[in-house]
Motif scaffolding. Structure first.
Motif, PDB file in Angstrom:
ATOM      1  N   CYS A 175       0.896  -1.388   0.104  1.00  0.00           N
ATOM      2  CA  CYS A 175      -0.270   0.170  -0.003  1.00  0.00           C
ATOM      3  C   CYS A 175       0.925   1.255  -0.232  1.00  0.00           C
ATOM      4  N   MET A 176       1.909   1.256   0.062  1.00  0.00           N
ATOM      5  CA  MET A 176       3.143   2.366   0.113  1.00  0.00           C
ATOM      6  C   MET A 176       4.489   2.198  -0.914  1.00  0.00           C
ATOM      7  N   THR A 177       4.909   3.440  -1.059  1.00  0.00           N
ATOM      8  CA  THR A 177       6.259   3.350  -1.850  1.00  0.00           C
ATOM      9  C   THR A 177       7.265   3.931  -0.833  1.00  0.00           C
ATOM     10  N   CYS A 178       8.079   3.448  -0.643  1.00  0.00           N
ATOM     11  CA  CYS A 178       9.290   4.072   0.121  1.00  0.00           C
ATOM     12  C   CYS A 178      10.549   4.336  -0.532  1.00  0.00           C
ATOM     13  N   ASP A 179      11.306   5.223  -0.149  1.00  0.00           N
ATOM     14  CA  ASP A 179      12.522   5.457  -0.473  1.00  0.00           C
ATOM     15  C   ASP A 179      13.734   4.609   0.118  1.00  0.00           C
ATOM     16  N   THR A 180      14.156   3.550  -0.634  1.00  0.00           N
ATOM     17  CA  THR A 180      15.039   2.671   0.166  1.00  0.00           C
ATOM     18  C   THR A 180      16.622   3.378   0.370  1.00  0.00           C
ATOM     19  N   ASN A 181      16.739   2.965   1.589  1.00  0.00           N
ATOM     20  CA  ASN A 181      18.042   3.537   2.299  1.00  0.00           C
ATOM     21  C   ASN A 181      19.049   2.314   2.421  1.00  0.00           C
ATOM     22  N   TYR A 182      19.716   2.092   1.331  1.00  0.00           N
ATOM     23  CA  TYR A 182      20.756   0.747   1.336  1.00  0.00           C
ATOM     24  C   TYR A 182      22.088   1.046   2.023  1.00  0.00           C
ATOM     25  N   SER A 183      22.146   2.290   2.685  1.00  0.00           N
ATOM     26  CA  SER A 183      23.264   2.853   3.511  1.00  0.00           C
ATOM     27  C   SER A 183      22.996   2.607   4.733  1.00  0.00           C
ATOM     28  N   CYS A 184      22.072   2.054   5.157  1.00  0.00           N
ATOM     29  CA  CYS A 184      21.975   1.713   6.696  1.00  0.00           C
ATOM     30  C   CYS A 184      22.540   0.748   7.192  1.00  0.00           C
ATOM     31  N   ILE A 185      23.000   0.513   8.290  1.00  0.00           N
ATOM     32  CA  ILE A 185      23.993  -0.546   8.925  1.00  0.00           C
ATOM     33  C   ILE A 185      22.905  -1.749   9.273  1.00  0.00           C
ATOM     34  N   TYR A 186      23.584  -2.860   8.867  1.00  0.00           N
ATOM     35  CA  TYR A 186      22.965  -4.056   8.914  1.00  0.00           C
ATOM     36  C   TYR A 186      22.615  -4.320  10.602  1.00  0.00           C
ATOM     37  N   GLY A 187      21.470  -4.768  10.711  1.00  0.00           N
ATOM     38  CA  GLY A 187      20.800  -5.398  11.951  1.00  0.00           C
ATOM     39  C   GLY A 187      20.447  -4.028  12.839  1.00  0.00           C
ATOM     40  N   LYS A 188      20.983  -2.944  12.345  1.00  0.00           N
ATOM     41  CA  LYS A 188      20.458  -1.672  13.096  1.00  0.00           C
ATOM     42  C   LYS A 188      19.166  -1.085  12.678  1.00  0.00           C
ATOM     43  N   PRO A 189      18.463  -0.369  13.697  1.00  0.00           N
ATOM     44  CA  PRO A 189      17.329   0.120  13.544  1.00  0.00           C
ATOM     45  C   PRO A 189      17.374   1.377  12.194  1.00  0.00           C
ATOM     46  N   ALA A 190      16.468   1.516  11.655  1.00  0.00           N
ATOM     47  CA  ALA A 190      16.470   2.387  10.449  1.00  0.00           C
ATOM     48  C   ALA A 190      15.268   3.008  10.024  1.00  0.00           C
ATOM     49  N   THR A 191      15.265   4.184   9.477  1.00  0.00           N
ATOM     50  CA  THR A 191      14.022   5.155   9.298  1.00  0.00           C
ATOM     51  C   THR A 191      14.000   5.137   7.924  1.00  0.00           C
ATOM     52  N   PHE A 192      12.673   4.982   7.183  1.00  0.00           N
ATOM     53  CA  PHE A 192      12.363   5.017   5.827  1.00  0.00           C
ATOM     54  C   PHE A 192      11.282   6.242   5.438  1.00  0.00           C
ATOM     55  N   ASP A 193      11.671   6.953   4.554  1.00  0.00           N
ATOM     56  CA  ASP A 193      10.563   7.898   4.173  1.00  0.00           C
ATOM     57  C   ASP A 193       9.496   7.045   3.211  1.00  0.00           C
ATOM     58  N   CYS A 194       8.243   7.193   3.413  1.00  0.00           N
ATOM     59  CA  CYS A 194       7.315   6.501   2.720  1.00  0.00           C
ATOM     60  C   CYS A 194       6.134   7.198   2.265  1.00  0.00           C
ATOM     61  N   LYS A 195       5.301   6.968   1.390  1.00  0.00           N
ATOM     62  CA  LYS A 195       4.139   7.690   0.758  1.00  0.00           C
ATOM     63  C   LYS A 195       3.361   6.519   0.284  1.00  0.00           C
ATOM     64  N   VAL A 196       1.823   6.806   0.687  1.00  0.00           N
ATOM     65  CA  VAL A 196       0.699   6.046   0.408  1.00  0.00           C
ATOM     66  C   VAL A 196       0.458   6.029  -1.109  1.00  0.00           C
ATOM     67  N   LYS A 197       0.083   4.877  -1.673  1.00  0.00           N
ATOM     68  CA  LYS A 197      -0.131   4.909  -2.999  1.00  0.00           C
ATOM     69  C   LYS A 197      -1.658   5.502  -3.298  1.00  0.00           C
ATOM     70  N   PRO A 198      -2.022   5.731  -4.389  1.00  0.00           N
ATOM     71  CA  PRO A 198      -3.148   6.423  -4.741  1.00  0.00           C
ATOM     72  C   PRO A 198      -4.369   5.600  -4.651  1.00  0.00           C
ATOM     73  N   HIS A 199      -5.527   6.243  -3.973  1.00  0.00           N
ATOM     74  CA  HIS A 199      -6.573   5.522  -3.523  1.00  0.00           C
ATOM     75  C   HIS A 199      -6.582   4.760  -2.127  1.00  0.00           C
ATOM     76  N   VAL A 200      -5.423   5.246  -1.456  1.00  0.00           N
ATOM     77  CA  VAL A 200      -5.246   4.552  -0.160  1.00  0.00           C
ATOM     78  C   VAL A 200      -5.397   5.603   0.758  1.00  0.00           C
ATOM     79  N   HIS A 201      -6.044   5.451   1.796  1.00  0.00           N
ATOM     80  CA  HIS A 201      -6.439   6.530   2.855  1.00  0.00           C
ATOM     81  C   HIS A 201      -6.097   6.018   4.012  1.00  0.00           C
ATOM     82  N   CYS A 202      -5.093   6.805   5.032  1.00  0.00           N
ATOM     83  CA  CYS A 202      -4.777   6.242   6.292  1.00  0.00           C
ATOM     84  C   CYS A 202      -4.414   7.807   7.140  1.00  0.00           C
TER      85      CYS A 202
END
Length: 224
Positions: free
Chosen positions: A58-85
């Protein structure tokens, strides 16, 4: 004559122009109808739920491949058309962030994805057999990479045979081959039946082999 010819030729032209006009006005109408079709992924997206709880479809996110494996990471996302949240304050939003562990989908714990099972492999073989499975990540789990991936898994399925039942039959009626018949091993069962359990020796051996799990169902499955 000249004026008549001009008049006759002008009528088809005006008719043709009208047909072009009517066609051109209908074209945007059909395009608008196509644009109002609801995409198939909308059925997986709960309406007016928290954006951070939406399934990945239901969403599209900007993939952050520079994150450190096994560590918490934050990703910016946007809902797809016709999806309400909504957010935590019940306000509708389109852009939001999700928190997840930096790892690829095939590196997730086994409880985070579901794999296909195989009933064509032998669980009691040595070395233990593996099979090619297709695994799909659960909807509420977020990860990097493909959410459907292949994986080699140990053969692990059951045909419904109980170890306790097989052991009880081996102890009580093992001399008549009841344990082997129960496990689907008809030839061994007939051999025990007509040899009276190998004069008791075969019966004792089968009690030990079934007790330690060395002898299992004929279809190669595991006990339950």
């Amino acid at each position: 004559a000249g004026s008549l010819m001009t008049t006759k030729h002008s009528q088809p032209q005006s008719t043709f122009a009208k047909s072009l006009t009517s066609t051109s006005t209908n074209t945007p109408y059909f395009k608008a109808a196509e644009s109002t079709e609801v995409p198939s992924y909308v059925t997986k997206c709960p309406s007016n739920g928290l954006c951070s709880r939406l399934p990945p479809d239901c969403m599209t996110c900007d993939t952050n491949y520079s994150c450190i494996y096994g560590k918490p990471a934050t990703f910016d996302c946007k809902v797809k058309p016709h999806v309400h949240c909504v957010d935590q304050n019940n306000h509708e939003q389109e852009n939001f962030t999700i928190n997840m562990t930096c790892q690829f989908c095939w590196q997730l714990a086994t409880t985070d994805y579901v794999c296909t099972n195989s009933t064509n492999c032998m669980t009691v073989s040595c070395p233990r057999q593996r099979y090619n499975a297709t695994c799909t990540v659960r909807d509420h789990i977020h990860c990097l990479g493909n959410r459907v991936f292949p994986k080699m898994l140990y053969c692990n399925w059951t045909g419904g045979y109980k170890w306790s039942t097989a052991l009880a039959l081996s102890i009580t009626l093992g001399g008549f081959g009841a344990d082997r018949f129960y496990l689907g091993q008809w030839r061994e069962g007939l051999g025990k039946l007509f040899s009276f359990g190998g004069l008791g020796i075969w019966t004792l051996i089968d009690v030990l082999l079934i007790g330690v799990g060395y002898v299992g169902p004929a279809d190669g499955s595991l006990y339950i």
